[in-house]
Design a protein around this motif. Structure first.
Motif, PDB file in Angstrom:
ATOM      1  N   SER A 182       6.465  -5.848   7.675  1.00  0.00           N
ATOM      2  CA  SER A 182       5.256  -6.009   6.878  1.00  0.00           C
ATOM      3  C   SER A 182       4.293  -4.842   7.093  1.00  0.00           C
ATOM      4  CB  SER A 182       4.554  -7.313   7.248  1.00  0.00           C
ATOM      5  OG  SER A 182       5.375  -8.419   6.932  1.00  0.00           O
ATOM      6  N   ALA A 219      -0.105  -0.279   9.548  1.00  0.00           N
ATOM      7  CA  ALA A 219      -1.231  -0.261   8.613  1.00  0.00           C
ATOM      8  C   ALA A 219      -1.412   1.150   8.078  1.00  0.00           C
ATOM      9  CB  ALA A 219      -2.514  -0.726   9.304  1.00  0.00           C
ATOM     10  N   SER A 254       2.093   0.659  -2.720  1.00  0.00           N
ATOM     11  CA  SER A 254       2.750  -0.648  -2.576  1.00  0.00           C
ATOM     12  C   SER A 254       4.056  -0.713  -3.360  1.00  0.00           C
ATOM     13  CB  SER A 254       1.808  -1.762  -3.024  1.00  0.00           C
ATOM     14  OG  SER A 254       1.511  -1.664  -4.399  1.00  0.00           O
ATOM     15  N   ALA A 280      -9.111  -6.361   4.921  1.00  0.00           N
ATOM     16  CA  ALA A 280      -8.000  -6.013   5.813  1.00  0.00           C
ATOM     17  C   ALA A 280      -8.047  -6.843   7.094  1.00  0.00           C
ATOM     18  CB  ALA A 280      -8.042  -4.527   6.144  1.00  0.00           C
ATOM     19  N   PHE A 285      -6.759 -10.317   6.556  1.00  0.00           N
ATOM     20  CA  PHE A 285      -5.295 -10.353   6.550  1.00  0.00           C
ATOM     21  C   PHE A 285      -4.751 -10.322   7.978  1.00  0.00           C
ATOM     22  CE2 PHE A 285      -5.075  -8.801   2.010  1.00  0.00           C
ATOM     23  CZ  PHE A 285      -4.301  -9.844   1.540  1.00  0.00           C
ATOM     24  N   LEU A 286      -5.324  -9.446   8.820  1.00  0.00           N
ATOM     25  CA  LEU A 286      -4.837  -9.282  10.189  1.00  0.00           C
ATOM     26  C   LEU A 286      -5.006 -10.557  11.008  1.00  0.00           C
ATOM     27  CD1 LEU A 286      -6.259  -5.703  10.789  1.00  0.00           C
ATOM     28  CD2 LEU A 286      -3.835  -6.315  10.864  1.00  0.00           C
ATOM     29  N   LEU A 342       0.411  -3.268   5.897  1.00  0.00           N
ATOM     30  CA  LEU A 342      -0.894  -3.507   5.291  1.00  0.00           C
ATOM     31  C   LEU A 342      -1.449  -2.182   4.771  1.00  0.00           C
ATOM     32  CD1 LEU A 342      -3.361  -5.338   4.720  1.00  0.00           C
ATOM     33  CD2 LEU A 342      -4.157  -4.800   7.048  1.00  0.00           C
ATOM     34  N   GLU A 362       0.997  -6.061   1.891  1.00  0.00           N
ATOM     35  CA  GLU A 362      -0.256  -6.709   1.527  1.00  0.00           C
ATOM     36  C   GLU A 362      -1.272  -5.599   1.248  1.00  0.00           C
ATOM     37  OE1 GLU A 362      -0.774  -9.687   0.856  1.00  0.00           O
ATOM     38  OE2 GLU A 362       0.735 -10.876   1.933  1.00  0.00           O
ATOM     39  N   LYS A 363      -2.141  -5.822   0.252  1.00  0.00           N
ATOM     40  CA  LYS A 363      -3.112  -4.806  -0.162  1.00  0.00           C
ATOM     41  C   LYS A 363      -4.529  -5.303   0.068  1.00  0.00           C
ATOM     42  CE  LYS A 363      -1.165  -5.057  -4.123  1.00  0.00           C
ATOM     43  NZ  LYS A 363      -0.872  -4.945  -5.567  1.00  0.00           N
ATOM     44  N   ALA A 364      -5.385  -4.414   0.596  1.00  0.00           N
ATOM     45  CA  ALA A 364      -6.798  -4.733   0.804  1.00  0.00           C
ATOM     46  C   ALA A 364      -7.633  -3.567   0.291  1.00  0.00           C
ATOM     47  CB  ALA A 364      -7.086  -4.978   2.281  1.00  0.00           C
ATOM     48  N   PHE A 410       1.437  -7.777  11.286  1.00  0.00           N
ATOM     49  CA  PHE A 410       1.895  -6.608  10.543  1.00  0.00           C
ATOM     50  C   PHE A 410       2.560  -5.627  11.499  1.00  0.00           C
ATOM     51  CE2 PHE A 410      -1.414  -8.284   7.775  1.00  0.00           C
ATOM     52  CZ  PHE A 410      -0.846  -8.156   6.515  1.00  0.00           C
TER      53      PHE A 410
END
Length: 223
Positions: free
Chosen positions: A2, A48, A17, A36, A39-40, A4, A28-30, A45
């Motif tokens: 994964s 990054a 992506s 971000a 998500f963390l 980020l 995953e997109k921030a 992940f």
């Protein structure tokens, strides 16, 4: 694995992506640092990719949190190419620095290289609960604190960390750590186990050594 991606440029988010997903990565997109960090907190992940110039918290600040609190490798993705910016990024503990515009193939090469390197590092580490030990350097970390223990206690703990599935036979452990030359094997092992238990307790470790009567031990993560 994964990854980020953090960038306030929607076009860059989509470009990066798409290519990473085509390379079989979960992405995953921030669009900012706050998203971000959310998500963390929700999922792990492996890497990054962070843009420097973002509204609010900038990429350098975010990279510092990601590398120190989450121990995730970071690639900085930025339009800045000055040596001072690269120096600042590497000072935050980042692993690589790519300047926009960039070739997506180059980005993929660097992503693959970093992940391979970290896989080798992780293979050398035994992690159970909040206890982590490096099998090459014998470095022991409990929570955020690093500890220096006597060598034999480290060897016993590592043996248990590497065998978290099932129970550990005490005589197998004795043979592995001390061999057949020990005069009082059970007394020696009991002494070391008790010392390790006390050290783990003082360090607020989230693991404990459970005695299996008549057989040996089992390492458990406390709930």
């Amino acid at each position: 694995m994964s990854i980020l991606i953090v960038d306030d440029d929607e076009a860059i988010l989509q470009l990066v992506s798409i290519h990473l997903e085509q390379a079989a990565y979960n992405v995953e997109k921030a669009s900012n640092a706050e998203a971000a960090l959310a998500f963390l907190q929700q999922q792990p992940f492996d890497l990054a990719i962070i843009d420097v110039m973002m509204p609010g918290m900038d990429g350098f600040q975010l990279a510092n949190i990601v590398t120190n609190q989450y121990e995730i490798p970071v690639i900085m993705l930025t339009a800045k190419g000055q040596i001072e910016d690269k120096e600042k990024g590497f000072a935050q503990g980042i692993d690589d620095y790519i300047v926009k515009p960039f070739e997506t193939k180059e980005l993929l090469f660097r992503v693959n290289a970093i992940l391979r390197r970290y896989q080798k590092i992780n293979q050398a580490q035994s992690v159970v609960g909040n206890v982590k030990m490096d099998r090459n350097t014998w470095e022991l970390k409990i929570g955020d604190q690093q500890y220096i223990w006597p060598m034999k206690e480290l060897e016993v703990l590592l043996y248990l960390l590497q065998r978290t599935v099932g129970n550990v036979n005490r005589w197998d452990l004795i043979d592995e750590i001390w061999g057949e030359t020990l005069e009082q094997p059970e007394f020696t092992l009991n002494t070391h186990i008790n010392r390790i238990r006390e050290r783990l307790k003082r360090a607020e470790a989230t693991i404990e050594i459970v005695t299996i009567r008549g057989f040996g031990y089992r390492l458990e993560v406390k709930e």
